[in-house]
Scaffold this motif. Structure first.
Motif, short mmCIF file in Angstrom:
data_model
loop_
_atom_site.label_atom_id
_atom_site.label_comp_id
_atom_site.label_asym_id
_atom_site.label_seq_id
_atom_site.Cartn_x
_atom_site.Cartn_y
_atom_site.Cartn_z
N PHE A 1 -9.37 -8.96 3.36
CA PHE A 1 -9.97 -7.56 3.09
C PHE A 1 -11.27 -7.65 2.54
O PHE A 1 -12.18 -6.84 2.80
N ASN A 2 -11.42 -8.33 1.39
CA ASN A 2 -12.75 -8.17 0.56
C ASN A 2 -13.92 -8.75 1.51
O ASN A 2 -14.92 -8.26 1.49
N PHE B 1 -5.54 -10.07 0.85
CA PHE B 1 -6.27 -9.61 -0.04
C PHE B 1 -7.99 -10.14 -0.12
O PHE B 1 -9.02 -9.36 0.24
N TYR B 2 -7.85 -11.37 0.19
CA TYR B 2 -9.38 -11.96 0.41
C TYR B 2 -9.85 -11.68 1.64
O TYR B 2 -11.06 -11.39 1.82
N TYR C 1 -0.10 -12.17 1.17
CA TYR C 1 -0.77 -11.15 0.50
C TYR C 1 -1.94 -11.70 -0.06
O TYR C 1 -3.20 -10.76 0.00
N MET C 2 -2.01 -12.90 -0.72
CA MET C 2 -3.21 -13.20 -1.29
C MET C 2 -4.35 -13.36 -0.14
O MET C 2 -5.45 -13.15 -0.46
#
Length: 675
Positions: A212-213, A209-210, A205-206
């Motif tokens: 995606f950014n 998240f990164y 998940y981490m």
């Protein structure tokens, strides 16, 4: 001065409104920065931009490929030094080294491709770069799947960020292509996590998240770069166009300057040339004006002669009737009719020549038997030959000779050639005057030969005889020997018909041969050949007494004269001055009409076609129709019935012959034609 509170509120925006406007502008800017730029509307312009874009960043892409290889080698050194000392990575150390070396091999291969000249093109550069991007992403995902946690996340998963950094920031790919590669990688991570769980849930998940950014930020950078590149290309192109226009203007200005210098040097020469050209134009204009005046003078003279004779004959007939000399009055009226026929023939010839030379005549081609056209011309002119004591002979093959031509105008040319031979027969010779009309065919062409043993034409007159009003041996301008327009019309007809030509051979005192040549055509399919008319003398004797005719003519003078002639022929008739009156007449008649005589163009945009169709509807069957019009016969739209067309002015004899032809059923071929 104090400002009212409501006005002060309007002048200074409220903080809430300012915040809302700023937020809306920020949102629109974010959407714009993340929206993929639209391609140029023209496909050719878009292709030109892509090639220019690839060429512009070719060197930077090669440097980026070398930089990517260097970074990958650094990670190999890192793995080699720290991975072999880790007890956790020891079981998969060799596999990690193999994948690192495979990545080096891939980047070396990609780097070698970037050094080739074809890398400067858009298609090749995009294919090479995407090969490196997808290959590195695949190797990194294999490293993530192969390595145990948490090293798979901290050492290898972060490599995907670097790949995204290169594909979005260094390779200057199209934003759509770069985003597609990122989405494919992003989707692959999710798929691998769902199937073989390559990361722990926390790291997944981490990392997602990164990742995606990085994709969003990288996409924004890539979009901005592409938009700037497109705007720069458009600006450079516009500047190039302006530079070209400026260069062209400078070249034109320089050329004008040189022309000005040259014009100063030879100004006297140009002035003299201009004066000479002006003089030539004046001479040409005077010649054209003189030729036009001569034509009008000759036409006026020839027109006045029969008109003058007609007026005198009519006045003499009136005087004879006043003195109760009916016999002399009848003779004078016959002479008036002869003058009227000459006048009508002259007007028709002048109008035909005018239409042909003005270019308003468009030939209507169809396939027909040339023999029938020759037979029609011979039968039409046989009375004229008999009157001049000329024997008219025909020489034609047994088989049909099909040609593709305009039957109307070709027929006019044949009639003029044959009548010319008849009128210029030499009665002073011991031998009987003869005109022979023959049809001769070869493998691909055929010709009509009109041979006479008349006065012949001297060679110096061969060109002149095709000019209007020029006649050989007719200084007294005897109308019985023609009007001087027949060969002019033949020449004009041949000039508008495709692959037709006229040839003349003549010996003065012995006779002439006119040959009209045209190509042979195959037999027509589903077409009816032009009809062969009946003998003119037979048609003149057909009785017209008791025939019932419907006459439609909007000109009162023409209508009255036609009615008078029909009365003298013993015919019954009802006449109408308009289409509406004709329709009312059809509702009241108690007998089937034998014939409809109508003008072609009537009031209220009605034509003879409307008359024929209404007659067929009201009567219940098709009725023969004779169109007497001032328009060219070749321009008449086919009617929905058996019909003939006569062009005004029409002689009473020709009108009677056409009526007799339609009434007696001698137009079988036309009757088979469905309009």
């Amino acid at each position: 001065m104090d400002v009212p509170e409501d006005i002060a509120d309007m002048a200074a925006p409220k903080p809430s409104r300012l915040f809302s406007s700023s937020a809306r502008d920020a949102g629109l800017s974010l959407v714009r920065n993340l929206s993929i730029p639209k391609p140029f509307p023209e496909a050719a312009l878009e292709a030109q931009f892509l090639e220019d874009h690839s060429l512009r960043f070719c060197a930077f892409r090669r440097a980026s490929a070398l930089l990517a290889l260097s970074v990958w080698v650094c990670f190999l050194w890192y793995d080699f030094n720290f991975g072999r000392e880790s007890a956790v990575l020891a079981p998969v150390f060799m596999q990690i080294m193999a994948l690192r070396l495979a990545g080096i091999a891939l980047l070396v291969f990609v780097g070698s491709l970037t050094l080739r000249a074809s890398f400067a093109t858009h298609a090749t550069s995009q294919r090479v770069i995407l090969t490196g991007v997808y290959g590195c992403n695949l190797i990194l995902l294999l490293l993530v799947a192969l390595s145990p946690g948490p090293f798979n996340y901290t050492w290898y998963f972060v490599g995907l960020y670097l790949v995204f950094f290169f594909q979005f920031g260094f390779f200057y790919l199209k934003s759509r292509v770069a985003l597609t590669a990122a989405v494919v990688t992003f989707s692959s991570v999710i798929l691998l996590q769902l199937t073989i769980r390559i990361l722990s849930p926390e790291d997944f998940y981490m990392g997602l998240f990164y990742l995606f950014n990085v994709v969003v930020i990288g996409h924004g950078v890539c979009v901005h770069a592409e938009r700037v590149s497109r705007e720069r290309f458009a600006a450079e192109r516009a500047l190039g166009v302006l530079n070209n226009e400026l260069l062209t203007a400078n070249v034109q200005l320089e050329k004008k300057h040189l022309d000005l210098l040259a014009s100063k040097k030879d100004q006297d020469t140009k002035t003299n040339a201009l004066l000479a050209l002006k003089e030539q134009q004046m001479l040409a204009a005077e010649t054209a004006s003189r030729e036009k005046s001569n034509f009008l003078a000759a036409a006026t003279h020839d027109l006045r002669q029969p008109m003058h004779a007609l007026n005198l004959f009519l006045q003499a007939a009136a005087e004879a009737l006043h003195h109760d000399d009916v016999t002399e009055a009848a003779r004078l009226i016959d002479e008036s009719g002869r003058s009227s026929v000459i006048l009508a023939r002259f007007l028709n010839a002048v109008l035909d020549l005018s239409r042909l030379e003005s270019g308003r005549v468009v030939p209507r081609y169809h396939v027909f038997d040339l023999k029938i056209a020759v037979l029609e011309a011979a039968e039409q002119l046989r009375p004229l030959a008999t009157m001049h004591g000329v024997e008219l002979r025909l020489r034609m093959p047994q088989a049909p000779v099909f040609v593709r031509s305009d039957a109307h105008w070709l027929g006019r040319a044949i009639v003029n050639l044959v009548s010319n031979g008849i009128r210029y027969a030499d009665a002073s010779k011991k031998a009987e005057p003869v005109v022979i009309v023959g049809v001769v065919r070869s493998a691909t062409r055929t010709r009509i030969d009109v041979v006479d043993n008349g006065i012949g034409i001297a060679s110096e007159h061969w060109d002149s005889i095709f000019q209007p009003f020029f006649q050989v041996g007719n200084a007294e301008q005897d109308n019985d020997r023609g009007l001087g327009l027949g060969l002019s019309i033949v020449n004009a007809v041949v000039s508008i018909l495709e692959e037709h030509r006229i040839e003349l051979k003549s010996t003065e005192g012995r006779g002439s041969r006119f040959s009209l040549e045209m190509p042979i055509c195959g037999s027509p399919l589903g077409e009816t050949a032009p009809r062969a008319r009946g003998d003119t003398a037979d048609l003149q004797t057909v009785p017209l007494d008791g025939l019932y005719v419907l006459l439609v003519e909007d000109d009162s003078l023409v209508r009255a004269s036609t009615e008078a002639l029909l009365v003298q022929w013993g015919m019954l008739f009802d006449s109408a001055s308009s289409f509406e009156e004709f329709e009312e007449t059809l509702n009241t008649i108690e007998r089937y009409p034998d014939l409809i005589i109508t003008d072609f163009r009537l009031r209220d945009s009605k034509t003879a076609r409307d008359v024929a169709m209404l007659g067929a509807t009201k009567i219940g069957r098709r009725c023969p129709c004779l169109v007497v019009t001032g328009e060219p016969a070749a321009t008449i739209v086919p009617l929905a019935c058996d019909h003939d067309v006569l062009s005004k002015p029409v002689s009473p004899a020709e009108l009677r012959r056409q009526i007799a032809s339609l009434i007696s059923g001698r137009s079988e071929a036309d009757a088979a034609r469905v309009c």
